[in-house]
Design a protein around this motif. Structure first.
Motif, PDB file in Angstrom:
ATOM      1  N   ALA A   5      -7.284   4.128   4.057  1.00  0.00           N
ATOM      2  CA  ALA A   5      -6.482   5.012   3.332  1.00  0.00           C
ATOM      3  C   ALA A   5      -6.612   4.639   1.790  1.00  0.00           C
ATOM      4  N   THR A  50       0.724  -1.097  -0.003  1.00  0.00           N
ATOM      5  CA  THR A  50       0.028  -0.110   0.073  1.00  0.00           C
ATOM      6  C   THR A  50       0.879   1.203   0.066  1.00  0.00           C
ATOM      7  N   GLY A  51       0.322   2.190  -0.812  1.00  0.00           N
ATOM      8  CA  GLY A  51       1.308   3.542  -0.995  1.00  0.00           C
ATOM      9  C   GLY A  51       0.048   4.691  -0.614  1.00  0.00           C
ATOM     10  N   GLU A  52       0.308   5.811  -0.969  1.00  0.00           N
ATOM     11  CA  GLU A  52      -0.646   6.849  -0.702  1.00  0.00           C
ATOM     12  C   GLU A  52      -1.986   6.745  -1.637  1.00  0.00           C
ATOM     13  N   HIS A  53      -3.042   6.103  -0.705  1.00  0.00           N
ATOM     14  CA  HIS A  53      -4.353   5.946  -1.479  1.00  0.00           C
ATOM     15  C   HIS A  53      -4.413   4.688  -2.309  1.00  0.00           C
ATOM     16  N   ASP A  67      -4.073   7.901 -10.421  1.00  0.00           N
ATOM     17  CA  ASP A  67      -4.004   9.283 -10.028  1.00  0.00           C
ATOM     18  C   ASP A  67      -5.359  10.216 -10.168  1.00  0.00           C
TER      19      ASP A  67
END
Length: 250
Positions: A45, A7-10, A190
């Motif tokens: 998240a 998992t990364g940002e979102h 994105d």
């Protein structure tokens, strides 16, 4: 480890990591897949999940045929295998957040079923997709067959199923089997991650209802539509629109 979740940002990424078998799925992997999907869905998240190979050049060669052959006379094992595949595909197709399959290289049989269960399929130019049970004396699962028919229609589905042909990326795009050809799914990630998860997950549930046969609103869908106007994402989205700035959904 043949499947792993990061998992990364979102964004959560589910990697298929069995290069020596061209990412073919064995029983343990079918059992692990839904647990990792549910883990990603439970992370507050995470706004979307990708499914991709840990190694370039192959997405998934399908089921582990050697394992199927070794257990062909074991009725209990066959039943457990069928149940595991059905659960994996059902959980994936009904995951509450958007799912993108990133297809680089061959995506065959059960591997194609995994891609079918995603919301969006992004293929690289070297992707090849096919469903090959007719070459093995097997029958494709009904659930996965419906996913295929929903995407490409009955005529193209029959062509794929009856011939077992591998379609290149451009042919897959032409018939609607993949949604775009790109070097990576990054731009879609994105855009989706920047949007309201309340909106995307709600609309995903509506699309699933339509695919499952619902054509008209009921009390629940009307309530979902109405309640959105009272939520924080509506306030942030409309405020950002009026102020001509990018929204920041929490």
């Amino acid at each position: 480890m043949t499947l792993r979740l990061t998992t990364g940002e979102h964004v959560a990424r589910l990697f298929i990591d069995r290069a020596d078998k061209r990412n073919a799925f064995n029983q343990a992997m079918w059992e692990q897949l839904p647990e990792l999907v549910l883990q990603a869905m439970a992370d507050p998240a995470v706004r979307l999940l990708t499914i991709e190979s840990a190694h370039p050049g192959v997405f998934c060669a399908g089921a582990d045929i050697a394992e199927l052959l070794a257990n062909k006379d074991e009725a209990q094992w066959r039943a457990a295998n069928q149940a595991a595949i059905n659960r994996a595909q059902h959980v994936l197709a009904r995951a509450e957040k958007p799912v993108i399959a990133y297809i680089d290289g061959d995506c065959v049989g059960g591997g194609c079923g995994i891609a079918l269960a995603a919301d969006i399929r992004v293929a690289t130019p070297r992707a090849r997709l096919g469903i090959t049970p007719a070459k093995l004396g097997l029958v494709y699962p009904l659930h996965d067959t419906k996913l295929l028919v929903d995407l490409v229609g009955p005529g193209q589905a029959k062509r794929m199923l009856y011939t077992g042909m591998l379609l290149d990326a451009h042919e897959a795009l032409r018939i609607g089997l993949v949604d775009e050809i790109a070097a990576s799914p990054g731009h879609l990630e994105d855009v989706i991650a920047a949007n309201s998860l309340h909106s995307t997950s709600g609309m995903k549930r509506f699309v699933r209802r339509v695919l499952d046969g619902q054509a008209d609103d009921d009390a629940e869908t009307l309530e979902v539509f109405a309640q959105a106007f009272t939520g924080p994402d509506f306030l942030e989205g409309t405020s950002a629109f009026v102020a001509k700035r990018k929204p920041e959904f929490k």
